[in-house]
Design an enzyme around this catalytic site. Structure first.
Site, PDB file in Angstrom:
ATOM      1  N   HIS A  85     -68.964 -26.280  58.157  1.00 24.12           N
ATOM      2  CA  HIS A  85     -67.527 -26.491  58.052  1.00 24.12           C
ATOM      3  C   HIS A  85     -66.984 -27.098  59.349  1.00 24.12           C
ATOM      4  O   HIS A  85     -67.106 -26.512  60.412  1.00 24.12           O
ATOM      5  CB  HIS A  85     -66.891 -25.116  57.812  1.00 24.12           C
ATOM      6  CG  HIS A  85     -65.560 -25.125  57.163  1.00 24.12           C
ATOM      7  ND1 HIS A  85     -65.304 -25.722  55.952  1.00 24.12           N
ATOM      8  CD2 HIS A  85     -64.382 -24.562  57.549  1.00 24.12           C
ATOM      9  CE1 HIS A  85     -64.043 -25.521  55.610  1.00 24.12           C
ATOM     10  NE2 HIS A  85     -63.462 -24.828  56.568  1.00 24.12           N
ATOM     11  N   SER A 117     -59.896 -27.720  55.693  1.00 19.93           N
ATOM     12  CA  SER A 117     -60.008 -26.330  55.282  1.00 19.93           C
ATOM     13  C   SER A 117     -58.707 -25.892  54.604  1.00 19.93           C
ATOM     14  O   SER A 117     -58.318 -26.479  53.601  1.00 19.93           O
ATOM     15  CB  SER A 117     -60.361 -25.459  56.491  1.00 19.93           C
ATOM     16  OG  SER A 117     -60.808 -24.187  56.106  1.00 19.93           O
TER      17      SER A 117
END
Length: 545
Positions: free
Chosen positions: A467, A207
């Site tokens: 994610h 990320s």
């Protein structure tokens, strides 16, 4: 100037071949003195080791200074690292303040493996939208069980303390990126004292950590501190990584904390240095339109070319096109539903009304979309912004309303705009302008629970492969259940072997399980490895699916 400083630091390295005392592996000698770690059964840990002077007082909003203090007593390296001060999205309730301003440390984890005297190294840059997170947010038991790699976790400044910028030389920003850079130098310099191989260092992140890794790679001198890099679900071209509008936010921050009289960067910086760190970080709540939106109000910027020790002074696209970046093997990844961060937040029920945020999106789309999808500061006019908002809604929703039933289409929009599209663009630019191998994979294998359930605070929705579903098979995270399924166990081991083989490869070869990644450099088509619960497959594409 930053490059010259790097050469000076590299020229002063103090490197030994292994931990200082083979008879007592917990005791390690560094230039600062002796330190003692902890025995954790199958690995040793040496935590909270300072690599920079505390970034407080006059050193706040400055490039980090190398740690130079000498220890007269043995340093206690058994204490877990503290998080850098932050406004943490994942703390429930109104008060999300956590962490400490004095936080610039690395933590080293060394396997117990008597069959080898030294180990390749993985340096991890944590995620958290450049706003929150820390070296302790992910576990490392899975990682350390194989006993083949040394792990180093890096802490760096976050939020306004790490990234406030007025866009000029006086308050240039990117302090968190500069922290990461100094930490990588520390690792290169000192890791041999822990049995690490300074010539075999792989830098990875997820990320914002992935975006950070890519930004580090975009500095030509990155090749002096690492051999290869992997960006999981984050790269420098994601719209939330390098943003515009920093100057306005910097002066707005000043107004919020009582520096409203400042009309220039020098005065603003001096005033901000005088304020309690907790007030500066707590001011983040004033930049959120609702919930934790936008999730990165303070992040990396393009610095002024005349800024001292500027980290980047061109946009990443221009850097890649120039070819003036580190020519090291690099991989970039995404998951099929990466946009579950932060789209799943819209499924949470509001305490005041009981309605999901996604229902309110029908009336607030033109207000909220530019913040949710990070184009608020990149549009020239309000009309341009509204036209783009209208185009996105029509393309992904048509005439349907936003609702729980249409959530998957909204999540697909988030995935494309925030992650997938920019991953494809990064890959395309690197294959055209790079020389070292460039790889990519997409992961499609949903975890039983993940970040989607954590954000939405509900378990009745199938979010897909969101994610972190891949990365959390390498480093445990509390958003998913700790017990891996049998297919995830296999994938986890394949990921760990992938990291080990990548850092040791002399020609930059990357492999996962039975699949060898195909290099994108010089390829007429995009080379993408697909990883699912059933195995892996190389895809040759005109564009990402």
């Amino acid at each position: 100037m930053y490059c010259a400083k790097l050469i000076l630091l590299l020229g002063c390295f103090w490197i030994s071949s292994s931990a200082s005392d083979p008879a007592d592996p917990l005791l390690v000698d560094l230039p600062n003195g002796k330190l003692r770690g902890r025995d954790n059964g199958n690995y040793y840990s040496y935590e909270s080791l300072p690599y920079a002077e505390p970034p407080v007082g006059d050193l706040r909003f400055e490039a980090p200074q190398p740690y130079k203090q000498q220890w007269t007593d043995t340093f206690d390296a058994t204490q877990p690292p503290v998080s850098c001060m932050q406004w943490d999205q994942f703390i429930r309730g109104d008060d999300k303040l956590a962490g400490n301003e004095d936080c610039l440390t690395v933590s080293v984890y060394r396997p117990k493996n008597s069959s080898r005297n030294s180990f390749p190294v993985v340096a991890q840059i944590h995620g958290g939208a450049f706003m929150f997170g820390g070296a302790s947010q992910n576990g490392h038991e899975n990682f350390m069980r194989e006993g083949n790699l040394i792990l180093v976790k890096i802490s760096y400044r976050l939020g306004p303390l790490g990234f406030v910028s007025t866009g000029d030389a006086d308050l240039s920003g990117n302090f968190g990126l500069k922290d990461q850079r100094l930490a990588l130098l520390w690792i290169k310099q000192n890791i041999a004292s822990f049995g690490g191989e300074p010539e075999n260092i792989l830098v990875i992140g997820h990320s914002a950590g992935g975006g950070s890794v890519h930004l580090q790679v975009l500095r030509e001198d990155f090749s002096k501190v690492a051999k290869a890099a992997i960006s999981f679900s984050g790269n420098a071209l994601d719209p939330w990584v390098v943003q515009q509008g920093g100057r306005g936010r910097a002066f707005e921050l000043g107004r919020i904390v009582g520096c409203g009289q400042a009309s220039d960067s020098v005065t603003l910086k001096k005033c901000l240095k005088s304020k309690p760190a907790s007030e500066i970080v707590s001011a983040v709540r004033n930049f959120l339109v609702f919930a934790y939106v936008p999730f990165t109000p303070f992040g990396p910027v393009v610095e002024s070319p005349d800024a001292p020790e500027a980290f980047i002074s061109q946009h990443p696209v221009d850097i890649i096109k120039s070819g003036k970046f580190a020519q090291v093997p690099w991989a970039v990844t995404y998951t099929t539903e990466d946009g579950g961060y932060n789209a799943a937040l819209l499924l949470e029920e509001q305490a005041s009304s009981g309605r999901e945020w996604i229902v309110d999106l029908n009336d607030r789309w033109f207000d909220w979309a530019p913040y949710l999808l990070f184009y608020r500061d990149s549009m020239t006019t309000i009309k341009d912004m509204d036209d783009y908002s209208r185009k996105l809604r029509q393309e992904y929703l048509g005439d349907r309303r936003f609702s729980v039933e249409s959530y998957w289409d909204l999540q697909r929009l988030f995935t494309d705009v925030l992650f997938k599209n920019s991953t494809e663009i990064s890959l395309d630019l690197h294959r055209k302008h790079g020389k070292s191998p460039v790889y990519a994979f997409v992961y499609d294998n949903p975890a039983n629970t993940g970040i989607g359930q954590g954000l939405a605070q509900r378990t009745d929705i199938n979010f897909g492969t969101v994610h972190g579903d891949d990365y959390f098979l390498i480093f445990e995270n509390i958003v998913r259940e700790p017990q891996l399924r049998s297919d995830e166990e296999t994938i986890s081991r394949n990921f760990l072997k992938m990291l080990n083989d990548f850092v040791l490869s002399e020609n930059g070869t990357l492999a996962f399980g039975t699949c060898v990644f195909q290099d994108n450099v010089g390829s007429s088509k995009l080379q993408l490895l697909s990883i699912t619960r059933n195995g892996c497959e190389n895809l040759e594409l005109e564009s990402f699916p």
